[in-house]
Write an enzyme that holds these catalytic residues in place. Structure first.
Site, short mmCIF file in Angstrom:
data_model
loop_
_atom_site.label_atom_id
_atom_site.label_comp_id
_atom_site.label_asym_id
_atom_site.label_seq_id
_atom_site.Cartn_x
_atom_site.Cartn_y
_atom_site.Cartn_z
N PHE A 143 0.84 -1.06 -0.01
CA PHE A 143 -0.04 -0.12 -0.05
C PHE A 143 0.92 1.17 -0.17
O PHE A 143 1.85 1.36 0.92
CB PHE A 143 -0.81 -0.13 1.26
N ASP A 228 9.24 2.52 1.74
CA ASP A 228 8.30 3.27 2.17
C ASP A 228 7.88 3.00 3.73
O ASP A 228 7.52 1.73 4.03
CB ASP A 228 6.87 2.77 1.57
N LYS A 257 2.46 9.15 8.72
CA LYS A 257 1.73 8.49 9.93
C LYS A 257 2.31 9.07 11.37
O LYS A 257 2.06 10.10 11.75
CB LYS A 257 1.72 6.96 10.01
C1 LIG Z 1 -0.89 4.73 5.36
C2 LIG Z 1 -0.03 4.70 4.23
C3 LIG Z 1 0.45 5.32 3.11
C4 LIG Z 1 -0.59 6.69 2.66
O1 LIG Z 1 -0.55 7.72 3.61
P1 LIG Z 1 -1.48 8.62 3.58
O2 LIG Z 1 -1.29 9.54 4.62
O3 LIG Z 1 -2.74 8.04 3.75
O4 LIG Z 1 -1.52 9.21 2.15
C5 LIG Z 1 1.38 4.91 2.28
N1 LIG Z 1 2.13 3.87 2.60
C6 LIG Z 1 2.15 3.07 3.49
C7 LIG Z 1 2.94 2.01 3.89
C8 LIG Z 1 1.07 3.43 4.44
O5 LIG Z 1 0.94 2.63 5.63
#
Ligand SMILES: *Cc1c(COP(=O)(O)O)cnc(C)c1O
Length: 403
Positions: A143, A228, A257
């Site tokens: 994601f 990421d 986050k």
């Molecule tokens: C939550 C998340 C995102 C997206 O972050 P947003 O602030 O919702 O745009 C991208 N990569 C990872 C691994 C995430 O957990």
């Protein structure tokens, strides 16, 4: 507006149904207040919060360090634009660079934006140093966000199908399979991008040497290694950044986050040699704004000064051990995944939704990460006694299910 405490749906929820685009099925609770690992709904009911603003509230709700940094900065300077130098963003950049393997920082407002920036940076690097290579290899079950490019990077059909055609230049391969990456690497490849542990994909932990092998492959091919760390970073898995547990250093890393403990901030970091944006090639109106950076600076300082990652490791292990004991008592639990305070409890069946609602009724907030799995991502300041309390509720819910 009067608030009802007895009906299933309060006035706010009815109003939401009328006003909002239908992008989410919310749980039937209206939260109005939070403190530490607790939140309260509009009827005054208390919950133990193991969702933590979706892995965001690293210091818990309304931590005094965050509240006072916000209050102070709100009275000083809230927004100035990036045409000018402002101090909190420079202080935050310094702290990130001093405590990571990366050299340069760009601030934005969310995880998706941080990844969008990482994708653009990798493409710039490809244009300048890799004969125009632009493809990025990402993994199924990943994601990376909700923008079109990050949806293309996200290897999950349900996020991609509604929006085809998607931006070109992404190749999705199986996670935890280094050979799959090798098989699709071509002269068009500029980077590989993965999460150290797949969060939204179900808390999937790869083999210990997966990232190391990926680093070696990227070095051999001269392509970029992007991590990421939006979910795994900022102490979540028991080290300040996830890569520190795997003996590798990324060329590019993204954060969001937990970095702000609730204020919207994202960060894109890179090594000096990868820092190829020229003025005007990337930007953000709000990114790095003094208000969020002052809050985020206070959060990161608190996490580092109090060595929260070490506490996460200890309390996370305790949590995992307790879950293991619980799992041995109920046949429908099939396993436990994760590290630190990013943990999942998997079932033999698609019962996660039912368990989430039963927990809610008993005052515990948890996340259904897959139809057959719960995810726990409580604030990093969660204590063993909070964990005991959560486990007590889970056990009651599971016992009730057996009856
Ligand atoms: C939550 C998340 C995102 C997206 O972050 P947003 O602030 O919702 O745009 C991208 N990569 C990872 C691994 C995430 O957990």
């Amino acid at each position: 507006m009067g608030l009802q405490s007895d009906s299933n749906m309060d006035d706010w929820q009815e109003l939401e149904q009328k006003l909002f685009m239908r992008t989410v099925n919310r749980l039937p609770v209206t939260l109005v207040q939070g403190q530490g690992v607790r939140v309260w709904d509009s009827s005054g009911r208390e919950y133990l919060d193991f969702v933590g603003g979706w892995g965001v509230n690293s210091l818990g709700h309304c931590h005094p360090v965050v509240v006072s940094a916000l209050a102070k900065q709100a009275q000083t300077l809230i927004q100035a634009s990036n045409q000018f130098y402002t101090i909190p963003q420079i202080q935050l950049a310094q702290l990130l660079v001093d405590n990571s393997c990366l050299d340069r920082v760009f601030f934005c407002n969310s995880g998706a934006e941080a990844n969008e920036g990482a994708i653009k940076l990798a493409r710039r690097y490809g244009k300048l140093h890799l004969n125009g290579a632009y493809e990025i290899i990402t993994t199924y079950g990943s994601f990376h966000g909700r923008t079109l490019a990050t949806v293309a990077a996200t290897g999950q059909d349900r996020f991609q199908q509604p929006y085809i055609p998607l931006p070109d230049g992404f190749v999705n391969v199986n996670y935890d399979d280094i050979d799959a990456i090798k098989a699709v690497t071509t002269s068009r490849t500029c980077a590989v991008m993965v999460e150290p542990i797949q969060g939204e994909g179900g808390v999937n932990v790869p083999a210990d040497d997966y990232l190391k092998q990926m680093r070696a492959w990227c070095d051999a091919k001269g392509i970029l290694f992007i991590l990421d760390e939006i979910q795994t970073g900022i102490g979540r898995i028991g080290s300040l950044f996830g890569y520190q547990q795997y003996g590798v250093e990324p060329d590019i890393m993204t954060l969001a986050k937990g970095l702000g403990s609730g204020v919207p901030i994202g960060a894109l970091l890179c090594k000096e040699r990868v820092s190829v944006f020229a003025p005007g090639e990337h930007g953000s109106t709000y990114g790095g704004n003094p208000l969020v950076c002052a809050a985020s600076l206070a959060v990161l300082k608190f996490i580092i000064d109090n060595d929260l990652p070490a506490k996460v490791e200890e309390v996370g292990q305790y949590f995992k051990d307790r879950l293991q004991k619980l799992a041995s008592k109920f046949e429908f639990i099939s396993g436990i995944r994760g590290r630190g305070l990013l943990l999942a409890l998997a079932f033999n069946d698609d019962i996660a939704e039912e368990i989430v609602l039963a927990c809610l009724n008993r005052g515990l907030l948890v996340n259904r990460v897959k139809p057959d799995a719960l995810r726990f991502m409580p604030p990093l300041v969660v204590t063993k006694s909070d964990i005991d309390e959560a486990l007590g509720i889970l056990e009651k819910v599971f016992q009730q299910r057996m009856r």
